[in-house]
Write an enzyme that holds these catalytic residues in place. Structure first.
Site, PDB file in Angstrom:
ATOM      1  N   THR A 112     -15.531 -31.678 -19.028  1.00 57.42           N
ATOM      2  CA  THR A 112     -14.247 -31.063 -18.668  1.00 57.42           C
ATOM      3  C   THR A 112     -13.788 -30.071 -19.722  1.00 57.42           C
ATOM      4  O   THR A 112     -13.095 -29.098 -19.426  1.00 57.42           O
ATOM      5  CB  THR A 112     -13.193 -32.169 -18.473  1.00 57.42           C
ATOM      6  OG1 THR A 112     -13.581 -32.926 -17.342  1.00 57.42           O
ATOM      7  CG2 THR A 112     -11.800 -31.634 -18.263  1.00 57.42           C
ATOM      8  N   THR A 170     -15.985 -36.596 -20.988  1.00 58.91           N
ATOM      9  CA  THR A 170     -15.395 -37.865 -21.437  1.00 58.91           C
ATOM     10  C   THR A 170     -16.031 -39.075 -20.752  1.00 58.91           C
ATOM     11  O   THR A 170     -16.019 -40.169 -21.305  1.00 58.91           O
ATOM     12  CB  THR A 170     -13.879 -37.907 -21.157  1.00 58.91           C
ATOM     13  OG1 THR A 170     -13.659 -37.769 -19.750  1.00 58.91           O
ATOM     14  CG2 THR A 170     -13.127 -36.830 -21.920  1.00 58.91           C
TER      15      THR A 170
HETATM   16  N1  ASP Z   1     -16.382 -35.744 -15.327  1.00 59.56           N
HETATM   17  C1  ASP Z   1     -16.052 -35.148 -16.616  1.00 59.56           C
HETATM   18  C2  ASP Z   1     -17.221 -35.392 -17.550  1.00 59.56           C
HETATM   19  O1  ASP Z   1     -17.351 -36.451 -18.063  1.00 59.56           O
HETATM   20  C3  ASP Z   1     -14.805 -35.730 -17.139  1.00 59.56           C
HETATM   21  C4  ASP Z   1     -14.370 -35.221 -18.486  1.00 59.56           C
HETATM   22  O2  ASP Z   1     -15.089 -34.588 -19.231  1.00 59.56           O
HETATM   23  O3  ASP Z   1     -13.186 -35.505 -18.811  1.00 59.56           O
HETATM   24  O4  ASP Z   1     -18.007 -34.515 -17.776  1.00 59.56           O
END
Ligand code: ASP
Length: 320
Positions: free
Chosen positions: A17, A96
């Site tokens: 993200t 994340t």
């Molecule tokens: N789906 C995303 C990922 O893990 C969520 C994020 O980065 O907050 O790449």
């Protein structure tokens, strides 16, 4: 010898993200992760222009889709850059969702004497108030701090051990924690306040994951719940699954029908560990446990640890 202020920091991009974009600035959930390159992310952080930085795009994935092949490529590039005397630390931008798995794997495989700092964001880069730029700035600061070592993660001003970090909130900006262990340090206005020792240990070595990912032993999670039975375990055995981490209730307790199936699978050669579905606390093992307890490891950390131990066993290495 170079001081850290003269040395270079390498920033490796993997997506997430933090590199995501949405059609509107108010959209925090309908965005596409992994759209911007790591160079663009660095370009969006005021204050980094005077820092000696190099960047490299290792992958561009939404980390929910993380794969062993990306772990291999990332571990190799981290090891390569850490081996360069002029590089004092590495930063990794990541999603994340599975950051905790990547962090755990890198610390166990590399246990680096230099800092390897993972960071991420809960909001896409296009948000009105994105969290990625500050997290990235903090990560670069941390990777250049004398005395810091090992794989760590910094998010929302809190620094966590790579062996302990976990995502514990679906939306909040401070979405991460480390269970009962808490943060290792705080980064406040660029100043580091260290609370506990940095991660250390004997590395398993890159060799342990230097196997075609298609040949990695399969380790699955199975959960215990009302009405659970052993049919999934039997199916996993038929599929040739080598290890199971059971996500138990409370202190790693398991429904009697599921437990009977797991004991039979263990007797037939499958590795079975018990973890807990509780958000906090650890599984306290007893001397007469037949199914070993995963201790402080979350089910997802335990899955990575069991995978690494099975890989090490196959190579005739001691998991340590
Ligand atoms: N789906 C995303 C990922 O893990 C969520 C994020 O980065 O907050 O790449």
């Amino acid at each position: 010898m170079q001081s850290r202020s003269q040395s270079s920091t390498v920033v490796l991009g993997t997506g997430g993200t933090i590199a995501g974009t949405a059609a509107t600035r108010g959209d925090h959930i309908g965005y596409q992760a992994a759209q911007l390159g790591v160079g663009a992310l660095l370009g969006g952080v005021p204050g980094l222009s005077e820092v000696a930085l190099e960047s490299e795009q290792v992958a561009q994935v939404d980390s929910k889709d993380m794969e062993p092949a990306v772990w291999q490529a990332l571990a190799r590039r981290v090891a390569h850059h850490l081996g360069r005397p002029e590089v004092s630390g590495v930063v990794i931008t990541h999603g994340t969702d599975t950051l905790e798995e990547t962090a755990y794997l890198l610390q166990r495989v590399l246990a680096p004497a230099k800092p390897v700092v993972l960071t991420a964001a809960m909001r896409p880069a296009t948000a009105l108030h994105p969290d990625g730029p500050q997290n990235l700035l903090d990560a670069v600061h941390l990777a250049r701090e004398p005395g810091v070592q090992g794989v760590v993660a910094v998010l929302a001003g809190q620094v966590y051990s790579g062996l302990e970090v976990r995502k514990q909130h679906t939306y909040r900006l401070d979405a991460f924690g480390a269970g009962d262990a808490g943060p290792l340090a705080l980064l406040e206005a660029g100043r580091l306040h260290t609370l506990r020792p940095w991660p250390a240990g004997v590395p398993l070595g890159l060799d342990v994951i230097d196997v075609d990912p298609a040949l990695w032993p399969r380790v699955e999670l199975v959960s215990s719940h009302s009405g659970a039975d052993g049919s999934l375990v039997a199916a996993l055995q038929q599929m040739g699954v080598a290890g199971v981490v059971v996500v138990g209730t409370g202190n790693g307790t398991v429904h009697q029908r599921l437990e009977a199936a797991l004991l039979a699978a263990q007797a037939a050669g499958m590795k079975v560990w018990r973890s807990t579905r509780c958000a906090e606390g650890r599984v306290l093992g007893k001397p007469d446990d037949v199914l070993p307890a995963a201790g402080t490891l979350t089910p997802y950390q335990a899955r990575v640890e069991l995978l690494l131990q099975l890989l090490a066993e196959r190579k005739g290495l001691r998991p340590g």
